[in-house]
Write a protein that holds these residues in place. Structure first.
Motif, PDB file in Angstrom:
ATOM      1  N   GLN A  49      32.629  59.861  54.192  1.00  0.00           N
ATOM      2  CA  GLN A  49      31.448  60.669  54.497  1.00  0.00           C
ATOM      3  C   GLN A  49      31.830  61.925  55.274  1.00  0.00           C
ATOM      4  N   GLN A  50      32.670  61.775  56.261  1.00  0.00           N
ATOM      5  CA  GLN A  50      33.056  62.929  57.069  1.00  0.00           C
ATOM      6  C   GLN A  50      33.926  63.907  56.280  1.00  0.00           C
ATOM      7  N   GLU A  51      34.759  63.388  55.396  1.00  0.00           N
ATOM      8  CA  GLU A  51      35.564  64.265  54.550  1.00  0.00           C
ATOM      9  C   GLU A  51      34.679  65.049  53.580  1.00  0.00           C
ATOM     10  N   VAL A  52      33.700  64.369  53.012  1.00  0.00           N
ATOM     11  CA  VAL A  52      32.782  65.035  52.086  1.00  0.00           C
ATOM     12  C   VAL A  52      31.985  66.109  52.815  1.00  0.00           C
ATOM     13  N   GLU A  53      31.511  65.795  54.015  1.00  0.00           N
ATOM     14  CA  GLU A  53      30.773  66.784  54.804  1.00  0.00           C
ATOM     15  C   GLU A  53      31.638  68.016  55.072  1.00  0.00           C
ATOM     16  N   LYS A  54      32.902  67.788  55.363  1.00  0.00           N
ATOM     17  CA  LYS A  54      33.819  68.906  55.641  1.00  0.00           C
ATOM     18  C   LYS A  54      34.024  69.759  54.391  1.00  0.00           C
ATOM     19  N   VAL A  55      34.185  69.098  53.247  1.00  0.00           N
ATOM     20  CA  VAL A  55      34.366  69.836  51.994  1.00  0.00           C
ATOM     21  C   VAL A  55      33.139  70.701  51.711  1.00  0.00           C
ATOM     22  N   VAL A  56      31.967  70.113  51.839  1.00  0.00           N
ATOM     23  CA  VAL A  56      30.734  70.856  51.557  1.00  0.00           C
ATOM     24  C   VAL A  56      30.612  72.059  52.483  1.00  0.00           C
ATOM     25  N   GLU A  57      30.870  71.858  53.749  1.00  0.00           N
ATOM     26  CA  GLU A  57      30.740  72.963  54.706  1.00  0.00           C
ATOM     27  C   GLU A  57      31.772  74.054  54.439  1.00  0.00           C
ATOM     28  N   ASP A  58      33.013  73.655  54.174  1.00  0.00           N
ATOM     29  CA  ASP A  58      34.069  74.643  53.933  1.00  0.00           C
ATOM     30  C   ASP A  58      33.792  75.465  52.673  1.00  0.00           C
ATOM     31  N   LYS A  59      33.417  74.810  51.583  1.00  0.00           N
ATOM     32  CA  LYS A  59      33.174  75.527  50.326  1.00  0.00           C
ATOM     33  C   LYS A  59      31.905  76.376  50.403  1.00  0.00           C
ATOM     34  N   LEU A  60      30.919  75.870  51.102  1.00  0.00           N
ATOM     35  CA  LEU A  60      29.688  76.632  51.272  1.00  0.00           C
ATOM     36  C   LEU A  60      29.952  77.857  52.143  1.00  0.00           C
ATOM     37  N   LYS A  61      30.773  77.681  53.149  1.00  0.00           N
ATOM     38  CA  LYS A  61      31.125  78.806  54.031  1.00  0.00           C
ATOM     39  C   LYS A  61      31.872  79.888  53.247  1.00  0.00           C
ATOM     40  N   ASP A  62      32.780  79.460  52.377  1.00  0.00           N
ATOM     41  CA  ASP A  62      33.512  80.436  51.564  1.00  0.00           C
ATOM     42  C   ASP A  62      32.559  81.234  50.677  1.00  0.00           C
ATOM     43  N   ALA A  63      31.571  80.548  50.092  1.00  0.00           N
ATOM     44  CA  ALA A  63      30.646  81.226  49.187  1.00  0.00           C
ATOM     45  C   ALA A  63      29.695  82.160  49.931  1.00  0.00           C
ATOM     46  N   ILE A  64      29.357  81.804  51.167  1.00  0.00           N
ATOM     47  CA  ILE A  64      28.397  82.596  51.939  1.00  0.00           C
ATOM     48  C   ILE A  64      29.069  83.746  52.685  1.00  0.00           C
ATOM     49  N   ARG A  65      30.277  83.503  53.177  1.00  0.00           N
ATOM     50  CA  ARG A  65      30.941  84.498  54.018  1.00  0.00           C
ATOM     51  C   ARG A  65      32.110  85.190  53.326  1.00  0.00           C
ATOM     52  N   GLY A  66      32.513  84.663  52.166  1.00  0.00           N
ATOM     53  CA  GLY A  66      33.698  85.196  51.497  1.00  0.00           C
ATOM     54  C   GLY A  66      33.423  86.438  50.663  1.00  0.00           C
ATOM     55  N   LYS A  67      34.188  86.594  49.601  1.00  0.00           N
ATOM     56  CA  LYS A  67      34.121  87.827  48.818  1.00  0.00           C
ATOM     57  C   LYS A  67      32.799  88.002  48.075  1.00  0.00           C
ATOM     58  N   PHE A  68      32.045  86.870  47.916  1.00  0.00           N
ATOM     59  CA  PHE A  68      30.745  86.972  47.239  1.00  0.00           C
ATOM     60  C   PHE A  68      29.580  86.965  48.229  1.00  0.00           C
ATOM     61  N   ALA A  90      24.913  66.627  52.781  1.00  0.00           N
ATOM     62  CA  ALA A  90      24.300  67.926  52.462  1.00  0.00           C
ATOM     63  C   ALA A  90      24.369  68.790  53.709  1.00  0.00           C
ATOM     64  N   LYS A  91      24.525  70.078  53.502  1.00  0.00           N
ATOM     65  CA  LYS A  91      24.611  71.034  54.605  1.00  0.00           C
ATOM     66  C   LYS A  91      23.660  72.194  54.348  1.00  0.00           C
ATOM     67  N   LYS A  92      23.115  72.714  55.445  1.00  0.00           N
ATOM     68  CA  LYS A  92      22.267  73.896  55.369  1.00  0.00           C
ATOM     69  C   LYS A  92      22.756  74.913  56.386  1.00  0.00           C
ATOM     70  N   TYR A  93      22.887  76.165  55.928  1.00  0.00           N
ATOM     71  CA  TYR A  93      23.436  77.233  56.768  1.00  0.00           C
ATOM     72  C   TYR A  93      22.311  78.089  57.329  1.00  0.00           C
ATOM     73  N   ASP A  94      22.379  78.326  58.627  1.00  0.00           N
ATOM     74  CA  ASP A  94      21.405  79.183  59.305  1.00  0.00           C
ATOM     75  C   ASP A  94      22.043  80.557  59.505  1.00  0.00           C
ATOM     76  N   ARG A  95      21.547  81.544  58.812  1.00  0.00           N
ATOM     77  CA  ARG A  95      22.156  82.874  58.880  1.00  0.00           C
ATOM     78  C   ARG A  95      21.933  83.547  60.230  1.00  0.00           C
ATOM     79  N   LYS A  96      20.940  83.126  60.975  1.00  0.00           N
ATOM     80  CA  LYS A  96      20.698  83.711  62.295  1.00  0.00           C
ATOM     81  C   LYS A  96      21.697  83.204  63.323  1.00  0.00           C
ATOM     82  N   THR A  97      21.969  81.906  63.288  1.00  0.00           N
ATOM     83  CA  THR A  97      22.880  81.315  64.275  1.00  0.00           C
ATOM     84  C   THR A  97      24.307  81.209  63.770  1.00  0.00           C
ATOM     85  N   GLY A  98      24.481  81.274  62.454  1.00  0.00           N
ATOM     86  CA  GLY A  98      25.813  81.114  61.885  1.00  0.00           C
ATOM     87  C   GLY A  98      26.306  79.680  61.924  1.00  0.00           C
TER      88      GLY A  98
END
Length: 684
Positions: A310-329, A356-364
């Motif tokens: 569970q913790q590994e999956v949470e980490k994967v979701v957060e890392d990949k979501l972070k790349d998509a939100i903050r990366g080149k796209f 599942a993870k949800k990103y808050d753009r105000k708090t980062g």
């Protein structure tokens, strides 16, 4: 002769005197005893005469613990102290208010859960005459007494309750807790009092009638926030559900599970209450010290979730979501803020991970929202094409070797409908491998009685096509409850019916109804295991509580896999879709082969893209699958809503599958402070 008679006469007075003396002595003893009873023991016996039968109150016992699939504690009980209030018959609302004022100076009390009705009641309590003055003479005259208070509530204005200070709301929150309790039943005012609060309460106890400090237990979570929302919350019975719980034998001041697993398995987790027996006088006041009987902790739950995974999956979701939100796209993905993953055993229905993870753009910052997998629904796109092909096969509108030419379709308005590329002739397997829209549209047209070659209906059966597709999808768990063991779940959004052929066509490619990630996981599991729709579940075992942390309690119950239904398609037809899913991840033109072709765990699956906003290009990207292909042991569903650029769905799927098979190969390490399954002995 005279001498003899005189002797007889002399004996009579002696006997009479002895009798009188005995009677006098007995009366003296009786008078002394009555005097002792009346004078010495009178008050005591008077109190005893006024005593009633025993009054028994109850206190919650510690709840059962929860363990993960590897028998490590994930929900525990932490010893704390609670501030309690025990109400007597004589304690009226005014006395409780004055006591709440004192307590508000000694403890901090959260008031966020106070309702508008609570505040209106409090305003009337403090300002009854003022509120009464707002009633007209006619209202006072014409309103029945039992309805007068409701009318007074209507006279309390928003500015009245907005005028309360934080301190006043704190007093209200304390008084509300005091008002909830039964007579002589300790009511928690605050659970988990701080050392400072305990010291202050102890110092002022003589002036705080009915207030006490009692040992208690509060839920603790060794794995922090991971999966915590699914574990659920424990609170006092909400006012909105008071009738529900009291009808089932609960007391008004009980602590109960109010969400998710804590609520679902309340009857197992709650313990046997400890009892406190009082003897009271006629006024209801306790006499003497109470007698206490210990309770027992509730049963322990063993869950199907592996917390390491569970913790590994949470980490994967957060890392990949972070790349998509903050990366080149980052610029293109300005609508993207969440992603979902469900992993389950397709043969048993056991949920292995739900993240599942949800990103808050105000708090980062990211927030865990695992419950979104059962409550949030989306258009899933081409991932549903496996169900469409199987529906076409079952209804006889296609055969496993049916070839359809994939080229743009045109109708009366001349707007072409096409796949992401023109594929030419494709059969069912290649249509899945390359994700042909046109192939699915021909299935829908044939179900609707439309002859595309002649551009006309042989028989208009568009609504029949909807019914056939929707009923068929439901066999896989799409659009219906999955049966997961949680208090409630969403079933997606049924968009209804349409007479338009185009809408039936969009339905066939997953762009009409919406589904939850949990439904998608159940759907792909049904395909993976050969046609059995398994009930997904989080409970694995129920055990008696054990006082020894190195031993498991006696096994009380083990969840047996539950087949909800078998789909109506033939094994040979299911095999066609399984082969198509395999080619998606291994074929030369497979839509996910670039990512999964060389994986040694040999996966199969289906990608999906659902158009959300044509003007901006925002879509939902999904990926479902299972592995290994020959003998599936894990099925998964990944949903990434509101994305424009990137392949975050595939990257998350790769990450979670890699984590699963890597952990399986290497063995699962024991977390610090926890017990591995091999280290725990089972009680027999």
């Amino acid at each position: 002769m005279k001498t003899k008679d005189n002797k007889k006469k002399n004996h009579v007075p002696i006997r009479i005197n002895a009798l009188f003396l005995s009677v006098f002595f007995l009366f003296s003893v009786l008078v002394l005893r009555l005097g002792y009873v009346q004078i010495v023991k009178g008050e005591e016996y008077k109190r005893d005469a006024y005593l009633t039968e025993n009054v028994t109150t109850k206190l919650d016992a510690p709840r059962g613990k929860m363990f993960d699939a590897n028998y490590r504690v994930v929900v525990d009980n932490e010893p704390v102290f609670s501030i309690t209030y025990t109400r007597t018959q004589e304690a009226d609302a005014e006395q409780r208010y004055k006591l709440a004022l004192k307590l508000a100076d000694l403890i901090d009390k959260d008031f966020e859960e106070l309702t508008e009705r609570d505040k209106k009641d409090y305003f009337i309590f403090l300002n009854e005459k003022e509120v009464e003055s707002r009633l007209s003479k006619e209202e006072k005259k014409d309103t029945p007494p039992e309805e007068l208070y409701d009318l007074m509530l209507q006279k309390v204005k928003q500015e009245d309750i907005d005028s309360f200070t934080d301190k006043e709301l704190e007093v209200l929150a304390i008084k509300s807790e005091m008002d909830r309790g039964y007579t002589l039943s300790p009511q928690r005012i605050k659970v988990g009092a701080s050392e400072k609060e305990i010291a202050l309460i102890s110092e002022h106890l003589p002036e705080l009638e009915g207030v006490d400090i009692k040992p208690d237990a509060e839920r603790s979570y060794p794995y922090g926030n991971s999966f915590r929302d699914i574990f659920g919350q424990v609170k006092q019975i909400p006012k909105s559900r008071m009738d529900y719980y009291t009808a089932r034998g609960n007391d008004r001041n009980d602590m109960v599970g109010t969400s998710f697993l804590e609520e679902q398995y309340e009857s197992l987790l709650r313990g046997t209450k400890s009892k406190i027996k009082y003897v009271t006088d006629k006024m209801g006041n306790p006499v003497g010290d109470p007698v206490e009987e210990d309770g027992a902790r509730g049963s322990d739950l063993i869950l199907t979730v592996d917390m390491d995974l569970q913790q590994e999956v949470e980490k994967v979701v957060e890392d990949k979501l972070k790349d998509a939100i903050r990366g080149k796209f980052a610029y293109d993905n300005n609508k993207l803020n969440s992603a979902y993953v469900v992993m389950m055993n397709p043969n048993t229905g056991e949920i292995l991970s739900m993240a599942a993870k949800k990103y808050d753009r105000k708090t980062g910052k990211f927030t865990d929202i695992p419950f979104g997998n059962v409550y949030d629904s989306y258009a899933m796109g081409s991932t549903v094409k496996g169900a469409t092909v199987l529906t076409g096969l079952k209804e006889g509108v296609i055969k496993p070797n049916t070839i359809i030419y994939d080229a743009p379709l045109t109708f009366g308005d001349s707007r072409p409908l096409k796949s992401h590329e023109n594929m030419g002739p494709v059969d069912a397997i290649e249509a899945l491998e390359r994700s042909s829209n046109v192939y699915m549209w021909h299935i829908a047209m044939r179900l609707a009685g439309y002859d595309y070659s002649n551009k006309r209906f042989k028989e208009n059966k568009v609504q029949d096509a909807f019914n056939i597709l929707r009923n068929s999808y439901s066999q896989f768990g799409l659009g219906v409850p999955t049966g997961i063991d949680l208090p409630s779940e969403a079933t997606g959004y049924n968009t209804g019916m349409s007479n338009e052929l185009s809408q039936a066509m969009f339905f066939s490619i997953g762009q009409f109804d919406t589904y939850t990630p949990m439904q998608m996981a159940q759907y792909v599991s049904t395909i993976a295991n050969g046609g059995l729709r398994m009930q997904p579940h989080l409970l694995k075992e129920v055990r008696e509580p054990s006082v020894d942390p190195n031993k498991l309690g006696k096994l009380l119950y083990r969840f047996e896999p539950d087949v909800l239904n078998r789909i109506e398609m033939k094994p040979s037809e299911i095999a066609v879709v399984q082969k198509g899913f395999y080619e998606v991840m291994h074929g030369n033109a497979g839509t996910a082969a670039w990512k999964f072709r060389n994986k040694d765990y040999n996966p199969a699956g289906k990608t999906g893209t659902a158009e959300i906003d044509k003007a901006t290009g925002v879509v939902n990207k999904t990926l479902i699958g299972y592995a290994p292909y020959e003998n599936p042991e894990v099925a998964f569903a990944v949903v990434v809503p509101n994305i424009k650029e990137g392949n975050t769905n595939s990257e998350i799927a790769e990450g979670v599958l890699d984590a699963y098979f890597s952990m399986k190969k290497e063995g699962i390490p024991t977390k610090p402070g926890t017990k591995d399954k091999d280290q725990i002995q089972e009680s027999r």
